[in-house]
Motif scaffolding. Structure first.
Motif, PDB file in Angstrom:
ATOM      1  N   LEU A 160       1.003  -1.245   0.168  1.00 34.59           N
ATOM      2  CA  LEU A 160      -0.134  -0.121   0.061  1.00 34.59           C
ATOM      3  C   LEU A 160       0.959   1.146  -0.010  1.00 34.59           C
ATOM      4  CD1 LEU A 160      -2.722   1.617   0.028  1.00 34.59           C
ATOM      5  CD2 LEU A 160      -2.863   0.884   2.629  1.00 34.59           C
ATOM      6  N   VAL A 161       0.898   1.930  -1.210  1.00 33.77           N
ATOM      7  CA  VAL A 161       1.826   3.162  -1.315  1.00 33.77           C
ATOM      8  C   VAL A 161       1.212   4.338  -0.880  1.00 33.77           C
ATOM      9  CG1 VAL A 161       2.924   4.307  -3.109  1.00 33.77           C
ATOM     10  CG2 VAL A 161       2.810   1.977  -3.315  1.00 33.77           C
ATOM     11  N   PHE A 162       1.660   4.967   0.179  1.00 36.97           N
ATOM     12  CA  PHE A 162       1.341   6.309   0.662  1.00 36.97           C
ATOM     13  C   PHE A 162       1.917   7.572   0.152  1.00 36.97           C
ATOM     14  CE2 PHE A 162       0.011   3.129   3.961  1.00 36.97           C
ATOM     15  CZ  PHE A 162      -1.272   3.395   4.271  1.00 36.97           C
ATOM     16  N   ASP A 163       1.597   8.635   0.272  1.00 34.68           N
ATOM     17  CA  ASP A 163       2.111   9.901   0.017  1.00 34.68           C
ATOM     18  C   ASP A 163       3.716   9.931   0.773  1.00 34.68           C
ATOM     19  OD1 ASP A 163       1.402  10.329   2.724  1.00 34.68           O
ATOM     20  OD2 ASP A 163       0.576  12.213   2.525  1.00 34.68           O
ATOM     21  N   LYS A 164       3.831   9.133   1.837  1.00 37.68           N
ATOM     22  CA  LYS A 164       5.078   9.246   2.193  1.00 37.68           C
ATOM     23  C   LYS A 164       5.986   8.386   1.487  1.00 37.68           C
ATOM     24  CE  LYS A 164       2.486   9.816   6.228  1.00 37.68           C
ATOM     25  NZ  LYS A 164       1.061  10.147   5.886  1.00 37.68           N
ATOM     26  N   HIS A 165       5.447   7.475   0.572  1.00 33.27           N
ATOM     27  CA  HIS A 165       6.473   6.948  -0.068  1.00 33.27           C
ATOM     28  C   HIS A 165       6.513   7.466  -1.422  1.00 33.27           C
ATOM     29  CE1 HIS A 165       4.463   3.453   2.347  1.00 33.27           C
ATOM     30  NE2 HIS A 165       5.682   3.192   2.412  1.00 33.27           N
ATOM     31  N   LEU A 166       5.499   7.915  -1.966  1.00 29.73           N
ATOM     32  CA  LEU A 166       5.431   8.577  -3.117  1.00 29.73           C
ATOM     33  C   LEU A 166       6.706   9.997  -2.983  1.00 29.73           C
ATOM     34  CD1 LEU A 166       1.775   8.769  -3.938  1.00 29.73           C
ATOM     35  CD2 LEU A 166       3.378   7.420  -5.252  1.00 29.73           C
ATOM     36  N   ALA A 167       6.586  10.526  -1.899  1.00 30.09           N
ATOM     37  CA  ALA A 167       7.696  11.664  -1.862  1.00 30.09           C
ATOM     38  C   ALA A 167       9.070  11.240  -1.977  1.00 30.09           C
ATOM     39  CB  ALA A 167       7.570  12.146  -0.473  1.00 30.09           C
ATOM     40  N   ALA A 173       3.106  10.877 -10.966  1.00 31.56           N
ATOM     41  CA  ALA A 173       3.423  10.642 -12.262  1.00 31.56           C
ATOM     42  C   ALA A 173       4.507   9.641 -12.332  1.00 31.56           C
ATOM     43  CB  ALA A 173       3.437  12.035 -12.811  1.00 31.56           C
ATOM     44  N   ALA A 174       5.492  10.026 -11.627  1.00 29.25           N
ATOM     45  CA  ALA A 174       6.883   9.236 -11.563  1.00 29.25           C
ATOM     46  C   ALA A 174       6.306   7.618 -11.243  1.00 29.25           C
ATOM     47  CB  ALA A 174       7.826   9.802 -10.744  1.00 29.25           C
ATOM     48  N   THR A 177       4.565   5.659 -13.925  1.00 30.18           N
ATOM     49  CA  THR A 177       5.348   5.413 -15.269  1.00 30.18           C
ATOM     50  C   THR A 177       6.168   4.035 -14.981  1.00 30.18           C
ATOM     51  OG1 THR A 177       5.906   7.894 -15.666  1.00 30.18           O
ATOM     52  CG2 THR A 177       7.493   6.276 -16.556  1.00 30.18           C
ATOM     53  N   HIS A 178       6.555   3.944 -13.503  1.00 30.97           N
ATOM     54  CA  HIS A 178       7.127   2.628 -13.429  1.00 30.97           C
ATOM     55  C   HIS A 178       6.114   1.572 -12.917  1.00 30.97           C
ATOM     56  CE1 HIS A 178      10.306   5.877 -13.287  1.00 30.97           C
ATOM     57  NE2 HIS A 178      11.122   4.788 -13.949  1.00 30.97           N
ATOM     58  N   LEU A 179       5.094   1.826 -12.719  1.00 30.43           N
ATOM     59  CA  LEU A 179       4.067   0.816 -12.269  1.00 30.43           C
ATOM     60  C   LEU A 179       4.198  -0.794 -12.480  1.00 30.43           C
ATOM     61  CD1 LEU A 179       1.667   0.172 -10.109  1.00 30.43           C
ATOM     62  CD2 LEU A 179       0.145   0.928 -12.135  1.00 30.43           C
ATOM     63  N   ARG A 180       4.329  -0.740 -13.789  1.00 34.29           N
ATOM     64  CA  ARG A 180       4.409  -2.118 -14.387  1.00 34.29           C
ATOM     65  C   ARG A 180       5.699  -2.818 -13.853  1.00 34.29           C
ATOM     66  NH1 ARG A 180      -0.457  -3.854 -16.120  1.00 34.29           N
ATOM     67  NH2 ARG A 180      -1.439  -2.035 -17.403  1.00 34.29           N
ATOM     68  N   LEU A 206      -7.192   9.062 -11.868  1.00 37.19           N
ATOM     69  CA  LEU A 206      -7.286   8.688 -13.388  1.00 37.19           C
ATOM     70  C   LEU A 206      -6.259   8.340 -13.877  1.00 37.19           C
ATOM     71  CD1 LEU A 206     -10.018  11.325 -14.338  1.00 37.19           C
ATOM     72  CD2 LEU A 206     -10.435   8.890 -14.197  1.00 37.19           C
ATOM     73  N   LEU A 207      -5.054   8.953 -13.716  1.00 37.89           N
ATOM     74  CA  LEU A 207      -3.857   8.673 -14.015  1.00 37.89           C
ATOM     75  C   LEU A 207      -3.144   7.346 -13.780  1.00 37.89           C
ATOM     76  CD1 LEU A 207      -0.965   9.323 -15.470  1.00 37.89           C
ATOM     77  CD2 LEU A 207      -0.231  10.504 -13.555  1.00 37.89           C
ATOM     78  N   LEU A 208      -3.651   6.972 -12.253  1.00 37.96           N
ATOM     79  CA  LEU A 208      -3.042   5.686 -11.960  1.00 37.96           C
ATOM     80  C   LEU A 208      -3.946   4.588 -12.370  1.00 37.96           C
ATOM     81  CD1 LEU A 208      -2.421   6.574  -8.224  1.00 37.96           C
ATOM     82  CD2 LEU A 208      -0.678   5.809  -9.657  1.00 37.96           C
ATOM     83  N   ALA A 209      -5.277   4.819 -12.347  1.00 36.98           N
ATOM     84  CA  ALA A 209      -6.278   3.898 -12.982  1.00 36.98           C
ATOM     85  C   ALA A 209      -5.778   3.496 -14.488  1.00 36.98           C
ATOM     86  CB  ALA A 209      -7.765   4.424 -12.853  1.00 36.98           C
ATOM     87  N   ALA A 210      -5.703   4.464 -15.129  1.00 31.79           N
ATOM     88  CA  ALA A 210      -5.127   4.358 -16.681  1.00 31.79           C
ATOM     89  C   ALA A 210      -3.869   3.546 -16.693  1.00 31.79           C
ATOM     90  CB  ALA A 210      -4.982   5.591 -17.453  1.00 31.79           C
ATOM     91  N   ALA A 211      -2.821   3.699 -15.735  1.00 30.36           N
ATOM     92  CA  ALA A 211      -1.630   2.842 -15.681  1.00 30.36           C
ATOM     93  C   ALA A 211      -1.639   1.436 -15.228  1.00 30.36           C
ATOM     94  CB  ALA A 211      -0.417   3.656 -14.675  1.00 30.36           C
TER      95      ALA A 211
END
Length: 284
Positions: A160-167, A173-174, A177-180, A206-211
């Motif tokens: 479970l990726v939180f904003d603390k990880h995304l920072a 967006a980044a 890009t690397h989700l796959r 929507l960006l994450l859903a599309a990814a």
């Protein structure tokens, strides 16, 4: 749940570190007796399995016990047992505390689940890890007795990726890009991302859903904002799993369930007041 001998000894050591001075002083410890626990209010039962294990550990004979998860009316019998007066008085407060706190959690879990499923049939209601440290096994077992399963049992069993990880990753967006790549590293484990309310919410979701993210968890997003977003996400990615979390309790859980999310995530179940349970010890 199963309490280990060490866990039972810890409970006993906490409450009876040097013996029961009162019972020893009064001298009736060897007399046989019976202990009865009754609920003073309607409850969903929890804690009886743990108490039964403590009975066995102390050499007290269980007579009757209400089933975990069952509904009990006011003045209903939770549990009765026979043993020496000394052992029954040692058991008394430990068992009463377990039954009160566990049944309080189970009763709140049952109410939350009923309210959510009345708004959306089949929706899952799950519990967080935000309970008092050290009592996870008892708290989770009590919530399960009332119909709430754990959302996450610990950091080792889900992603479970939180904003603390995304920072640390450069933002949503980044990460997208690397989700796959991340999914390829954990092919047997779904990847969820939590998003919070804010001006970028719709765009990020929507960006994450599309990814192709497996699931999104929305923290403290109002139902009126969440409902149209859920519809757009379903259109973009029908396989996505959606969670609503943050500040959800009995006053608003039906509103969140009606948004169309797949599951509710709540900490409120662990903040339940203890059930009102009376104990009686009688000589035989």
């Amino acid at each position: 749940m199963h309490l280990s001998a060490a866990e039972i000894d810890a409970l006993l050591q906490e409450d009876v570190p040097y013996g029961d001075l009162t019972t020893d002083l009064l001298g009736f410890g060897e007399q046989p007796g019976r202990i009865l626990f009754r609920s003073r209010q309607p409850i969903t039962v929890a804690g009886t399995l743990a108490v039964a294990q403590i009975l066995d550990h102390l050499g007290i004979t269980l007579e009757k016990s209400a089933r975990e998860g069952s509904a009990l009316e006011a003045d209903g019998l939770l549990l009765s047992a026979q043993g020496s007066a000394a052992k029954l008085h040692v058991l008394w407060r430990i068992a009463q505390n377990l039954l009160e706190y566990c049944s309080g959690i189970a009763s709140k879990a049952a109410r939350l689940t009923r309210q959510a499923q009345a708004a959306q049939a089949g929706i899952a209601v799950t519990g967080t890890r935000k309970h008092f440290p050290g009592n996870r096994r008892l708290a989770v077992a009590a919530a399960r007795a009332g119909g709430i399963l754990p959302h996450r049992l610990g950091l080792s069993e889900s992603v479970l990726v939180f904003d603390k990880h995304l920072a640390f990753l450069g933002g949503v967006a980044a990460f997208a890009t690397h989700l796959r790549h991340y999914q390829g590293l954990t092919p047997g484990c779904k990847i969820l991302v939590e998003l919070q309310k804010g001006p970028q919410l719709d765009e990020d979701a929507l960006l994450l859903a599309a990814a192709g993210v497996d699931g999104l968890q929305f923290d403290k997003v109002a139902p009126m904002v969440l409902t149209p977003l859920v519809r757009r996400l379903r259109e973009q990615n029908p396989r996505i799993t959606l969670f609503a979390a943050g500040g959800i309790d009995e006053a608003n859980i039906a509103h969140y369930a009606a948004t169309g999310v797949d599951a509710i995530v709540t900490s409120a179940v662990y903040h339940a007041p203890p059930a009102d349970i009376g104990a009686e010890i009688l000589p035989l």
